[in-house]
Design an enzyme around this catalytic site. Structure first.
Site, PDB file in Angstrom:
ATOM      1  CD  GLU A 142       4.144  -1.139   2.703  1.00  0.00           C
ATOM      2  OE1 GLU A 142       5.330  -1.392   2.971  1.00  0.00           O
ATOM      3  OE2 GLU A 142       3.516  -0.216   3.243  1.00  0.00           O
ATOM      4  CG  ASP A 149       6.234  -4.604   4.776  1.00  0.00           C
ATOM      5  OD1 ASP A 149       6.179  -5.502   5.632  1.00  0.00           O
ATOM      6  OD2 ASP A 149       6.514  -3.433   5.056  1.00  0.00           O
ATOM      7  NE  ARG A 175       7.186   4.278   6.290  1.00  0.00           N
ATOM      8  CZ  ARG A 175       7.771   3.103   6.058  1.00  0.00           C
ATOM      9  NH1 ARG A 175       7.464   2.412   4.960  1.00  0.00           N
ATOM     10  NH2 ARG A 175       8.678   2.626   6.879  1.00  0.00           N
ATOM     11  CG  HIS A 225       8.692   0.126  10.120  1.00  0.00           C
ATOM     12  ND1 HIS A 225       8.106  -0.906  10.814  1.00  0.00           N
ATOM     13  CD2 HIS A 225       8.253   0.000   8.839  1.00  0.00           C
ATOM     14  CE1 HIS A 225       7.366  -1.634  10.004  1.00  0.00           C
ATOM     15  NE2 HIS A 225       7.431  -1.107   8.798  1.00  0.00           N
ATOM     16  CG  ASP A 273      -4.098  20.824  11.378  1.00  0.00           C
ATOM     17  OD1 ASP A 273      -4.307  21.224  10.215  1.00  0.00           O
ATOM     18  OD2 ASP A 273      -5.016  20.552  12.169  1.00  0.00           O
TER      19      ASP A 273
END
Length: 261
Positions: free
Chosen positions: A156, A182, A77, A52, A91
């Site tokens: 969520e 959520d 996240r 977000h 990576d």
């Protein structure tokens, strides 16, 4: 002669060895300066939010470098469980990743495969080119990659709550993070994270995840809710965010110093 480097412990290992719940905050601004300030505050962990927030690959790399000198654990996240995105983040040096919107055990197994090298997974091999392996300066990185990476998934939705036990039981899932915002929306309770039904769903998820032997965390900006969830067995909790601290702090300045009479 090549230098052999050692990677820091994963978030999985930090939680297991801490002896107390881990307290953290969101990093959403995308500013390495802000991230470094937060990293030195004395918190246990930071969540770098690529879902977000306007934080892409290059910004994530800069944020990880900014916080690396500090005794704080970073959890990144990702925007989704896409295997290509997970490969790129691992990576560039994200040791700990959080995948949002995981509703089923099948989805959980898919993201586990995405963070593991063949034959147990599908992660692309590029250790010699990547910061994650410190350009092959971490000895035996590929053979030990599972030890260097921790994977958390986010529950969520009402569907995910019903599948919480199965999701948590998936081999390779190191912990579950509950998102009340959520979750409330999926229950037709948009914006009502403290509704009794939402709290009950969060607690039900706690019980299912803990019964599976995995740590469970939650987002809780309300101090009373954060304490209640800690009492209910949360092993890691987010209690604030850089953007909300700045928003509320600047509003407080305006309230104090601007006279609208």
């Amino acid at each position: 002669m090549p230098i052999h480097l050692t990677l820091p412990p994963t978030f999985r290992d930090r939680i297991a060895s801490a002896g107390r719940p881990q307290i953290g905050m969101w990093v959403c601004t995308g500013s390495p300066l802000v991230a470094e300030i937060c990293a030195g505050a004395g918190l246990d962990w930071l969540l770098i939010d690529g879902e977000h927030s306007p934080i892409g690959l290059e910004t994530t790399a800069a944020l990880l470098r900014a916080v690396a000198p500090y005794p704080v654990t970073s959890l990144v996240r990702v925007p989704s469980g896409d295997a290509v995105v997970l490969k790129q983040l691992l990576d560039l040096g994200a040791q700990n990743v959080l995948v949002p919107m995981v509703d089923t055990a099948e989805q959980a197994r898919a993201v586990v495969r995405a963070v593991r090298y063949p034959p147990r997974g599908v992660r692309g091999v590029g250790a010699a080119l990547s910061r994650g392996a410190r350009w092959n300066r971490v000895e035996n990185y590929m053979a030990d990659a599972d030890r260097h990476v921790s994977l958390f998934v986010q529950i969520e939705s009402a569907t995910a709550v019903g599948n919480a036990a199965a999701i948590a039981a998936v081999d390779g899932i190191d912990g579950v993070f509950v998102g009340p915002s959520d979750l409330a929306a999926s229950m037709d309770l948009l914006g009502q994270q403290t509704h009794p039904d939402v709290i009950a769903a969060v607690r039900s998820t706690f019980e299912a995840v803990r019964a599976a032997g995995k740590p469970v965390g939650v987002n809780a900006f309300d101090p009373s809710m954060a304490r209640a969830y800690l009492d209910a067995g949360a092993s890691f909790v987010l209690v604030g965010a850089d953007v909300t601290l700045l928003a509320r702090g600047s509003e407080a300045l305006a309230d104090t110093w601007i006279d609208e009479k």
